[in-house]
Design a protein around this motif. Structure first.
Motif, PDB file in Angstrom:
ATOM      1  N   LEU A 211       0.838  -1.242   0.025  1.00 30.43           N
ATOM      2  CA  LEU A 211      -0.114  -0.018   0.061  1.00 30.43           C
ATOM      3  C   LEU A 211       0.804   1.252   0.087  1.00 30.43           C
ATOM      4  O   LEU A 211       1.984   1.352   0.610  1.00 30.43           O
ATOM      5  CB  LEU A 211      -0.902  -0.054   1.299  1.00 30.43           C
ATOM      6  N   ASN A 212       0.439   2.336  -0.706  1.00 31.02           N
ATOM      7  CA  ASN A 212       0.987   3.636  -0.496  1.00 31.02           C
ATOM      8  C   ASN A 212      -0.010   4.404   0.065  1.00 31.02           C
ATOM      9  O   ASN A 212      -1.334   4.243   0.127  1.00 31.02           O
ATOM     10  CB  ASN A 212       1.192   4.231  -1.989  1.00 31.02           C
ATOM     11  N   GLY A 213       0.458   5.303   0.797  1.00 27.66           N
ATOM     12  CA  GLY A 213      -0.253   6.377   1.588  1.00 27.66           C
ATOM     13  C   GLY A 213       0.288   7.452   2.167  1.00 27.66           C
ATOM     14  O   GLY A 213       1.692   7.503   1.577  1.00 27.66           O
ATOM     15  N   SER A 214      -0.408   8.214   2.872  1.00 24.86           N
ATOM     16  CA  SER A 214       0.489   9.713   3.157  1.00 24.86           C
ATOM     17  C   SER A 214      -0.248   9.924   4.588  1.00 24.86           C
ATOM     18  O   SER A 214      -1.062   9.621   5.135  1.00 24.86           O
ATOM     19  CB  SER A 214       0.006  10.767   2.440  1.00 24.86           C
ATOM     20  N   SER A 215       0.668  10.355   5.415  1.00 24.84           N
ATOM     21  CA  SER A 215       0.538  11.201   6.760  1.00 24.84           C
ATOM     22  C   SER A 215       0.209   9.884   7.916  1.00 24.84           C
ATOM     23  O   SER A 215       0.673  10.241   9.014  1.00 24.84           O
ATOM     24  CB  SER A 215      -0.558  12.151   6.735  1.00 24.84           C
TER      25      SER A 215
END
Length: 461
Positions: A211-215
């Motif tokens: 998975l890619n994600g942010s924050s």
């Protein structure tokens, strides 16, 4: 001497009038001071927009939920008038055990001058389902259509999925497809049909997530026992959600953390029908709570998760915003300094000169905000401080024409900026140090003015 000349002379010498004028000027300077907060919020909003724009293409903050077995049901009942009504929906069964192990690989990217924190995480999810307690549901067991059972997981942002999700369920292997079939549990995710009879006592499962994600990254504790082991190369994590890790180790090089959540720590059972955790209020047929394992709509808060946020080491906007809370006090003390110079040393300072000095003080915060977007906050603070102290000191020389008094003004300004910077660095003791500092300032003023005969000054008017 004419009446107008006498009035001008009284206005020039009147200490009372000067105090009133200074008070009015301080109130007037509250207008641009309050505008500083709006300017900081605008810059924050611009930063957040830039971060959201980049994250939307990479992957927003991720919340991983499940897995869950959902079994459709359909049965008929008679109402009070003898009419036949058909009731249908999905019954949901949660695992007995979920084990999640993974690594978090964060990175910083830039959109203009703004930093965006992104990450890629690779998770290995294993566990097992126990016996399906269909008797705990408030529906006939014969209404369950086990041949149409669905295995599903929840993913808050499918944009971040980087690889196929291959499921090992019992002795079979399947690939999950997009969508969750039923929206009772998740707004988005992946699912696949599985072979279930309802008579199984134990069914193991395993799958991997890339998975890619942010924050931020969160997990929903759906198992009777849910364990999460996470590590990553980020030295400033903020462990968030309803459950803190049992074990954690944080260093500048990264972190490791382990969570363990039991069924008893949650507020929902292992099986049920209708709306589920994290959903907003909707008009589901099975919305109200009744005996038999229904999931009442909105019964569980969206915050009933565990996980962490990836914080930037320095939030320049937060520190700048905190610093503006001292602006009025700074203006007041500076004006008070010039007022006592007038009273004690018979040096006259015009109201326009007070306003220019106040404008220079306010300019400090604008400089601090703009420079801190490019440099570390500490560097931005002292550069802004040097610029404003130099400006006010030079201006004071032309007003006072006295080296000793000019150096006094410069010294007081430096002391104030050092004092307020120390308050910005403190967290637990900021109130204590601030109140003691104000006490010291008040004591100094009282000491310097102890021998002033204010009535005599008024008679001199």
């Amino acid at each position: 001497m004419s009446t107008l000349e006498r009035l001008n002379e009284w206005a020039r010498r009147s200490v009372t009038l000067k105090l009133l004028v200074i008070g009015v000027m301080i109130l007037f300077l509250l207008i641009p001071t309050s505008m500083l907060d709006g300017l900081i919020r605008d810059r924050q909003s611009l930063r957040d927009s830039a971060q959201t724009e980049v994250a939307s293409k990479w992957g927003l903050q991720q919340t991983v939920g499940g897995p869950v077995i959902s079994v459709p049901y359909r049965y008929q009942v008679l109402d009070a008038e003898g009419k036949t009504l058909t009731t249908s929906g999905y019954a949901h069964f949660l695992p007995d055990e979920i084990n999640i192990e993974g690594t978090l690989n964060p990175e910083e990217r830039y959109r203009g001058i703004f930093v965006v924190v992104l990450y890629n995480t690779r998770l290995q999810v294993t566990g097992h389902f126990g016996a399906y307690d269909a008797a705990a549901l408030n529906i006939p067991e014969t209404a369950l259509q086990w041949e149409d059972a669905i295995f599903s997981i929840g993913l808050s942002d499918m944009t971040g999925v980087q690889a196929a999700i291959d499921l090992r369920f019992g002795d079979t292997t399947r690939s999950l497809g997009p969508g969750t079939i039923t929206n009772d549990l998740f707004d988005s995710g992946a699912s696949t049909a599985v072979t279930v009879t309802g008579a199984e006592q134990r069914t193991d499962f395993s799958f991997s997530l890339d998975l890619n994600g942010s924050s931020a990254l969160y997990f929903r504790p759906f198992g009777k026992r849910t364990t999460v082991q996470l590590s990553g190369g980020w030295g400033n994590p903020s462990f968030d959600g309803s459950f803190l890790p049992q074990e954690r180790e944080v260093s500048p090089a990264g972190f490791t953390a382990t969570w363990e959540v039991l069924q008893l720590n949650r507020n929902y059972p292992q099986q049920g029908t209708g709306a589920y955790i994290g959903k907003s209020s909707r008009g589901y047929v099975d919305g109200g709570y009744v005996e038999g394992g229904y999931y009442p709509d909105g019964a569980v808060s969206e915050n009933d998760v565990l996980g962490l946020r990836l914080l930037l080491p320095v939030d320049e906007y937060q520190k700048t915003y905190r610093s503006t809370s001292f602006a009025v006090l700074f203006i007041f003390i500076t004006f008070l300094t010039f007022f006592f110079i007038e009273v004690l040393n018979k040096r006259k300072v015009h109201p326009v000169q007070y306003l220019l000095i106040g404008a220079a003080i306010i300019l400090f915060y604008v400089l601090l905000l703009s420079i801190s977007e490019h440099l570390l906050f500490a560097s931005a603070y002292w550069l802004s401080c040097a610029a404003v102290v130099t400006l006010i000191t030079g201006y004071s020389w032309f007003i006072l024409r006295n080296l000793k008094l000019t150096l006094l003004v410069a010294g007081i300004l430096v002391i104030l900026y050092v004092f307020f910077y120390s308050l910005l660095q403190l967290q637990d003791y900021a109130l204590l140090v601030g109140s003691l500092g104000l006490l010291l300032i008040l004591a100094t003023i009282m000491w310097l003015t102890r021998n002033i005969d204010w009535y005599q000054l008024n008679r001199e008017e």
